[in-house]
Design a protein around this motif. Structure first.
Motif, PDB file in Angstrom:
ATOM      1  N   LEU A  99     -22.851  47.663  23.132  1.00 28.19           N
ATOM      2  CA  LEU A  99     -22.640  46.276  22.739  1.00 28.19           C
ATOM      3  C   LEU A  99     -23.467  45.335  23.608  1.00 28.19           C
ATOM      4  N   LEU A 100     -23.584  45.654  24.917  1.00 29.37           N
ATOM      5  CA  LEU A 100     -24.399  44.801  25.776  1.00 29.37           C
ATOM      6  C   LEU A 100     -25.856  44.847  25.332  1.00 29.37           C
ATOM      7  N   VAL A 101     -26.319  46.023  24.939  1.00 29.61           N
ATOM      8  CA  VAL A 101     -27.702  46.155  24.465  1.00 29.61           C
ATOM      9  C   VAL A 101     -27.936  45.251  23.275  1.00 29.61           C
ATOM     10  N   VAL A 102     -27.009  45.318  22.321  1.00 30.98           N
ATOM     11  CA  VAL A 102     -27.178  44.503  21.123  1.00 30.98           C
ATOM     12  C   VAL A 102     -27.184  43.017  21.480  1.00 30.98           C
ATOM     13  N   TYR A 103     -26.293  42.635  22.376  1.00 30.62           N
ATOM     14  CA  TYR A 103     -26.224  41.214  22.712  1.00 30.62           C
ATOM     15  C   TYR A 103     -27.448  40.740  23.465  1.00 30.62           C
ATOM     16  N   LEU A 104     -27.972  41.593  24.350  1.00 30.85           N
ATOM     17  CA  LEU A 104     -29.182  41.197  25.068  1.00 30.85           C
ATOM     18  C   LEU A 104     -30.338  40.988  24.094  1.00 30.85           C
ATOM     19  N   ILE A 134     -32.732  37.083   8.790  1.00 31.57           N
ATOM     20  CA  ILE A 134     -32.827  38.535   8.932  1.00 31.57           C
ATOM     21  C   ILE A 134     -31.911  39.032  10.030  1.00 31.57           C
ATOM     22  N   ALA A 135     -31.877  38.300  11.140  1.00 29.23           N
ATOM     23  CA  ALA A 135     -31.067  38.769  12.260  1.00 29.23           C
ATOM     24  C   ALA A 135     -29.591  38.792  11.906  1.00 29.23           C
ATOM     25  N   ALA A 136     -29.166  37.849  11.049  1.00 26.80           N
ATOM     26  CA  ALA A 136     -27.745  37.770  10.724  1.00 26.80           C
ATOM     27  C   ALA A 136     -27.230  39.054  10.117  1.00 26.80           C
ATOM     28  N   ILE A 137     -28.046  39.689   9.265  1.00 25.48           N
ATOM     29  CA  ILE A 137     -27.577  40.932   8.650  1.00 25.48           C
ATOM     30  C   ILE A 137     -27.984  42.141   9.474  1.00 25.48           C
ATOM     31  N   ALA A 138     -29.095  42.014  10.216  1.00 21.62           N
ATOM     32  CA  ALA A 138     -29.590  43.205  10.912  1.00 21.62           C
ATOM     33  C   ALA A 138     -28.795  43.513  12.161  1.00 21.62           C
ATOM     34  N   GLU A 139     -28.386  42.483  12.907  1.00 24.63           N
ATOM     35  CA  GLU A 139     -27.716  42.752  14.181  1.00 24.63           C
ATOM     36  C   GLU A 139     -26.446  43.574  14.039  1.00 24.63           C
ATOM     37  N   PRO A 140     -25.526  43.230  13.100  1.00 26.33           N
ATOM     38  CA  PRO A 140     -24.333  44.070  12.989  1.00 26.33           C
ATOM     39  C   PRO A 140     -24.677  45.502  12.643  1.00 26.33           C
ATOM     40  N   THR A 141     -25.758  45.674  11.888  1.00 27.07           N
ATOM     41  CA  THR A 141     -26.107  47.027  11.466  1.00 27.07           C
ATOM     42  C   THR A 141     -26.547  47.878  12.641  1.00 27.07           C
ATOM     43  N   ILE A 142     -27.220  47.256  13.638  1.00 25.11           N
ATOM     44  CA  ILE A 142     -27.625  48.054  14.798  1.00 25.11           C
ATOM     45  C   ILE A 142     -26.389  48.656  15.444  1.00 25.11           C
ATOM     46  N   ALA A 143     -25.435  47.746  15.687  1.00 28.12           N
ATOM     47  CA  ALA A 143     -24.223  48.217  16.349  1.00 28.12           C
ATOM     48  C   ALA A 143     -23.514  49.254  15.509  1.00 28.12           C
ATOM     49  N   LEU A 144     -23.410  48.972  14.199  1.00 24.16           N
ATOM     50  CA  LEU A 144     -22.647  49.854  13.322  1.00 24.16           C
ATOM     51  C   LEU A 144     -23.272  51.235  13.226  1.00 24.16           C
ATOM     52  N   SER A 145     -24.606  51.294  13.177  1.00 26.20           N
ATOM     53  CA  SER A 145     -25.232  52.598  12.969  1.00 26.20           C
ATOM     54  C   SER A 145     -25.041  53.493  14.183  1.00 26.20           C
ATOM     55  N   ILE A 146     -25.060  52.880  15.377  1.00 22.90           N
ATOM     56  CA  ILE A 146     -24.840  53.729  16.548  1.00 22.90           C
ATOM     57  C   ILE A 146     -23.349  53.926  16.781  1.00 22.90           C
ATOM     58  N   ALA A 182     -30.962  56.553   9.054  1.00 21.79           N
ATOM     59  CA  ALA A 182     -31.619  55.776   8.002  1.00 21.79           C
ATOM     60  C   ALA A 182     -31.347  54.293   8.178  1.00 21.79           C
ATOM     61  N   ALA A 183     -30.080  53.959   8.493  1.00 21.99           N
ATOM     62  CA  ALA A 183     -29.738  52.545   8.656  1.00 21.99           C
ATOM     63  C   ALA A 183     -30.504  51.936   9.816  1.00 21.99           C
ATOM     64  N   LEU A 184     -30.521  52.645  10.949  1.00 20.29           N
ATOM     65  CA  LEU A 184     -31.210  52.103  12.118  1.00 20.29           C
ATOM     66  C   LEU A 184     -32.714  52.003  11.874  1.00 20.29           C
ATOM     67  N   PHE A 185     -33.244  52.916  11.104  1.00 12.43           N
ATOM     68  CA  PHE A 185     -34.683  52.865  10.830  1.00 12.43           C
ATOM     69  C   PHE A 185     -35.038  51.600  10.071  1.00 12.43           C
ATOM     70  N   GLU A 293     -31.503  42.047   0.463  1.00  9.10           N
ATOM     71  CA  GLU A 293     -31.049  43.205  -0.308  1.00  9.10           C
ATOM     72  C   GLU A 293     -31.303  44.486   0.468  1.00  9.10           C
ATOM     73  N   LEU A 294     -32.504  44.601   1.040  1.00 15.47           N
ATOM     74  CA  LEU A 294     -32.833  45.791   1.822  1.00 15.47           C
ATOM     75  C   LEU A 294     -31.894  45.921   3.006  1.00 15.47           C
ATOM     76  N   LEU A 295     -31.641  44.794   3.670  1.00 20.05           N
ATOM     77  CA  LEU A 295     -30.770  44.852   4.835  1.00 20.05           C
ATOM     78  C   LEU A 295     -29.339  45.145   4.442  1.00 20.05           C
ATOM     79  N   ALA A 296     -28.924  44.671   3.260  1.00 16.98           N
ATOM     80  CA  ALA A 296     -27.571  45.008   2.795  1.00 16.98           C
ATOM     81  C   ALA A 296     -27.465  46.505   2.558  1.00 16.98           C
ATOM     82  N   VAL A 297     -28.531  47.109   2.025  1.00 20.26           N
ATOM     83  CA  VAL A 297     -28.528  48.563   1.857  1.00 20.26           C
ATOM     84  C   VAL A 297     -28.351  49.241   3.199  1.00 20.26           C
ATOM     85  N   SER A 298     -29.088  48.763   4.235  1.00 18.72           N
ATOM     86  CA  SER A 298     -28.955  49.408   5.536  1.00 18.72           C
ATOM     87  C   SER A 298     -27.566  49.189   6.093  1.00 18.72           C
TER      88      SER A 298
END
Lengths: 313, 485, 219
Positions: A99-104, A134-146, A182-185, A293-298
């Protein structure tokens, strides 16, 4: 003691390799397109050139504009201390986890967007708003995928996750792993400004996302931001490589395993760089309204990764 | 042997219609007379059951099985089928369909009838499902007999919603099979209804609950229970009237049969409350939507469809009200079949005379076609539940069951909604019966009296059931209630 | 939960099938829908083979062949032909937009995990872990039918729904009895052909595949 030294060494290696990675991808893209391309180490010459140039700051810019390059660089460097590049687990792991990584990372993005708005140019504002979409949808996905992996390991500490995956190689083909990869990619492509989300080589301002925010920067500021962007790419690549296929990461701190780890890291980075170069040559940039749409898929992939690791335990 | 006489005539009729090109009226007549044979077989089977046989089986591995519930339904289905085939287009009366349309109609309507008969006589619930899905497809192919925008729209909605519903019912069937297999391994006759019934107490309640929800939604879509009823007004409004009769009377009954079969199994596992509550909720919703929609309706065939939704709600309500309720619901099913089929046959004549399906175009029906208009009025009065028609008796029985099961608020709401329906139906009926005769409509019935006379058959049934309850019917219904509880 | 190869592979296959179903919510062109359906059916047919092998059931081999022939070869071919005749229209504005439908599908998968908890608890088969994914696929198919505007998309959504049910049957019970499976195949084929006829009629009468046009019948 050895651990701390290794950590710092890890950060230095990351700093050193990052521009080379960007250059490597650029070189391969050129070759795939039939050109000869500048050799990978030319990026270092670019950086040296930029450090020597004069800094010009707009009259309307505030302290944020001058502060941001240092902030972005230091947060990205801090992240390299927290992720398992060469060895895991590491002493600094106690300081921070996933979580700290994502926040940094998000802190850096946030300030970069502010700096895009700060000078008051139209392109900066445009880039900042696009980046935030882009960041709004991408950031939660980073955390979620790991997070899917974290559930399997029982902790969000990245070193612990790596150790768990090394101990259970059979889990690597489980759906949780593959979906998370796949999501993180996809998120990596979005966060580091690669095609099909954003073209890093474009010179047309209206198509820029990341570059538009940094249009006003020059001199050493630009050098720091470029270096930070390269570091960000390296961070994402190593997350992809070492979280999902951690073989080669040093578990013990012997010189043998560390050197194997360094070689393994370079190999994985090169491999991923090749894949990204290939993708960039094959894919065209998505229209902006298709990016969510792409980010929603991820996001859905990451969600599926979490549910399948949670419930298939 | 009786089973063959029951199932084969419609198949043979379909083959005959396929074989003979171009269409000739002899096909229609032979189909109609063949269906009388099937009706006779059905009555025979019912007689056997009434006289004490618990179930009659036939075929390898007891492929076909008729108990009291199936017996009631085969009589209903073949009865309506015979009337429908006699009233079908292409039997000599003037019709607006051309030869290829008539041929298509006769092929698929016979296939439709045979699939429905297979659904109610099959022992295996999965075969029942296959037959119901087949009936969806066959009926969908007849709705757009004349290709207009509206009929294509109606048939598209029907086949899509119907197929999705049936697929969900299949998911429910798979879930119960899953539960059974987990318990006893993969047995050959696992999906035979008697086997399921016997094993039901041992099955897992949570799985069966999930399965029943899927099945109720799925087969409820076919029956036209709200909120899955949206295809009904369109399909009934646009299809040929004889198909409308068959769908509103027979297909609807078969779908409710499927729901009841599964209810019996699930109740043995989970206890009655779960399915009862679901049925009560959906029943009340259907009554509400059916009754309230009649206020706004503009097309009299759609009006009949909403009436179907309302009566489907009443039957659902009855099925959720214990033994008295089930008796009342099944009696209501019989009455509704008679009333609805008569209405659709009448509607054919009205549509032919006035050239329109809209209520506002039909005026002065009593003066233009006194017999049809009179029978239409009688039918509407029956459908809203007035004595001396059978629907009055069955509704009284239903409400009595409801009050005895301590659901006063539920019954009160239902009564109020029926009141609303009563007012709207009568209002629409008045618009159609009285008033000046529109321009260009000639006075006089469309068909000769010999065609109107047979319509009195359902009327006689309705009145008979309204004045008395014949013993054979009562004992049949009692046997069914015994099966259920 | 033992992570034997069989369990892993069945989870993997079901995830791929579910992802192909989600692709229907993501992409816009009919070609990609047909491709997704083809790949999904291929994965499911391969899973039939695998379950037949690990579960020692010869019937499933035959079922795999039927599935392959019907859903990977015949139906996509008919769909392509239909697409050529009526003209492939892109799904430009579904009733709920694409990111929303994707997130709704994620929620539906979570819902199916909740719904199938009793099923997973009751079953003793090694494939039981993937049951939620099959149920999720059923819901995804339902979502496609309900929220898409083009008639052909709705047909593909219905086919995906059927695939989901077949997957559920395979994972939960190693397949339903053969006779019934044959009946189901027959029904699916007939249903698909009937829908094809209607799509053709819709195109002929309305000159568009948009089901929004099917709004004439009111009250």
């Amino acid at each position: 003691m050895k651990g701390y030294l290794l950590e710092i060494g890890q950060a230095l290696i990351a700093l050193a390799l990052a521009p080379g990675l960007v250059g490597f991808i650029r070189w391969w893209k050129a070759r795939l397109q039939g050109r000869r391309g500048a050799p990978p180490w030319f990026v270092y010459y670019d950086l040296r050139k930029l450090f020597g140039k004069e800094v010009i700051v707009s009259k309307n810019a505030s302290w944020i504009f001058r502060f941001t390059p240092y902030l972005v660089f230091s947060t990205t460097l801090a992240v390299t201390l927290l992720i398992p590049l060469i060895a895991a687990p590491l002493p600094f792991d106690a300081l921070g986890d996933l979580l700290l990584v994502v926040y940094l990372l998000l802190l850096g993005t946030f300030f970069l967007a502010l700096a895009g708005l700060d000078p008051g140019t139209a392109f900066g504002g445009m880039g900042a708003s696009r980046e935030m979409t882009i960041a709004a949808i991408a950031e939660p996905t980073i955390a979620l995928s790991i997070f899917g992996l974290a559930l399997g390991a029982g902790s969000t500490n990245l070193g612990r996750i790596v150790a768990q995956t090394v101990a259970q190689p059979g889990a690597a083909i489980s759906p949780g792993h593959l979906l998370g990869f796949a999501a993180l990619f996809i998120v990596m492509l979005a966060e580091t400004g690669r095609l099909p989300v954003d073209n890093p080589a474009t010179h047309l301002e209206l198509t820029m996302i990341h570059e538009a925010m940094t249009l006003e920067y020059s001199g050493r500021y630009l050098a720091l931001i470029e270096w930070a962007a390269a570091l960000r790419l390296l961070i994402f690549f190593s997350l992809l490589a070492n979280m999902f296929a951690p073989w080669g990461v040093a578990i013990t701190l012997t010189p043998m395993s560390v050197s194997v780890a360094i070689v393994a890291l370079v190999a994985k980075l090169a491999g991923l760089g090749l894949v990204v170069a290939l993708l960039e040559t094959r894919l065209a940039k998505l229209r902006l309204f298709r990016v969510p749409e792409l980010l929603a898929v991820s996001f859905v992939l990451a969600l599926l990764a979490v549910t399948s690791s949670f419930l298939l335990r | 042997m009786t089973f063959l006489l029951l199932l084969v005539p419609s198949l043979l009729s379909a083959l005959f219609a396929i074989a003979v090109r171009p269409y000739r009226s002899i096909i229609g007549w032979s189909n109609a007379f063949a269906s009388i044979v099937a009706f006779g077989a059905a009555v025979n089977l019912a007689g056997q059951v009434i006289n004490g046989a618990e179930a009659i089986v036939y075929g390898p591995g007891e492929f076909l099985r008729v108990d009291a519930l199936s017996a009631l339904l085969v009589v209903l289905v073949t009865g309506v089928a015979t009337l429908t085939l006699f009233f079908s287009p292409g039997l000599g009366r003037e019709t607006r369909y051309n030869e290829s349309q008539l041929r298509r109609y006769h092929i698929f309507i016979n296939l439709f009838i045979s699939s429905m008969l297979l659904a109610v006589t099959a022992n295996n619930v999965a075969i029942m499902w296959v037959a119901l899905e087949a009936s969806t497809i066959f009926s969908a192919l007849i709705i757009p007999l004349r290709l207009t925008r509206e009929s294509i729209e109606a048939s598209w909605k029907y086949i899509l919603i119907g197929s999705v519903g049936i697929a969900l019912a299949f998911a429910g069937t798979v879930l119960s099979y899953f539960d059974f297999v987990t318990l006893s391994g993969r047995v050959e006759n696992a999906l035979n209804w008697p086997v399921l019934r016997v094993t039901a107490p041992l099955l897992h309640p949570e799985v069966m609950r999930l399965s029943f929800v899927f099945i109720l939604v799925g087969y409820g879509t076919k029956a036209g229970i709200a909120p899955m009823h949206t295809w009904k007004p369109d399909a009934y409004g646009e299809s040929p009237s004889s198909l409308g009769a068959l769908m509103s009377a027979a297909l609807f009954a078969v779908a409710m049969y499927a729901v009841l079969r599964w209810k019996i199994v699930v109740d043995a596992c989970v206890g009655g409350h779960f399915s009862d509550n679901l049925l009560l909720a959906l029943g009340l919703l259907s009554i509400a939507i059916g009754s309230l929609s009649v206020v706004l309706v503009r097309n009299y065939k759609r009006m009949l469809a909403y009436s179907s939704v309302e009566h489907a709600g009443l039957i659902c309500l009855g099925l959720g009200l214990g033994p008295l309720g089930v008796f009342a619901a099944l009696l209501h099913l019989v009455n509704h079949t008679a009333a609805k089929s008569m209405m659709f046959f009448l509607v054919r004549g009205i549509e032919a005379k006035y050239n329109s399906s809209l209520i506002k175009d039909v005026r002065g029906m009593l003066r233009v076609m006194p017999w049809s208009g009179g029978l239409f009025a009688v039918g509407i009065l029956a459908l809203v539940g007035l004595p001396p028609f059978g629907l009055f008796i069955s509704e009284i029985a239903l409400f009595r069951a409801g009050f005895s099961m301590h659901h006063p608020w539920l019954m009160g709401t239902a009564l109020a909604l029926l009141g609303v329906a009563f007012i709207s139906f009568i209002a629409q009926l008045n618009k159609m019966l009285y008033g000046p005769v529109p321009q260009g409509i000639s006075v006089g019935e469309v068909d000769s009296p010999s065609w109107i006379m047979p319509l009195l058959i359902p009327l006689v049934v309705l009145v008979a059931l309204g004045l008395t309850l014949p013993m054979p019917l009562v004992s049949l219904l009692n046997s069914i209630v015994e099966i259920v509880f | 939960m033992d992570s034997t190869l069989f369990t892993q592979l069945s989870a993997l296959g079901s995830s791929l099938a579910l992802l192909a179903g989600i692709a229907l919510l993501w992409r816009r062109s009919l070609d990609s829908y047909i491709q997704a359906f083809k790949w999904q059916s291929f994965v499911i047919a391969a899973m039939f083979l695998m379950v037949g092998y690990f579960g020692h059931d010869r019937e499933l081999y035959a079922m795999a062949v039927f599935f392959l022939v019907l859903k990977v070869i015949i139906i996509p071919r008919y769909l392509r032909r239909l697409e050529k005749r009526v003209g492939a229209e892109r799904e430009s504005e579904p009733y709920i937009n694409i990111p929303t439908s994707l997130i709704v599908s994620g929620v539906l998968v979570l819902l199916s995990y909740a719904l199938t908890r009793p099923l997973v608890a009751v079953s003793k088969l090694p494939t039981r872990g993937a049951l939620p994914l099959a149920m999720g696929l059923i819901f995804v198919g339902l979502l496609v039918v309900v929220t898409r505007r083009k008639a052909l998309t709705q047909v593909v959504g219905f086919l995906v729904l059927e695939n989901g049910i077949a997957l559920l049957a395979m994972l939960g019970t190693y397949g339903i009895p053969f006779i019934i499976e044959l009946g189901v195949f027959l029904d699916v084929m007939m249903g698909f052909l009937a829908m094809q006829v209607f799509v053709y009629h819709i195109h002929g009468t309305f000159e568009s595949m948009d089901v929004e046009q099917l709004n004439q019948l009111k009250h």
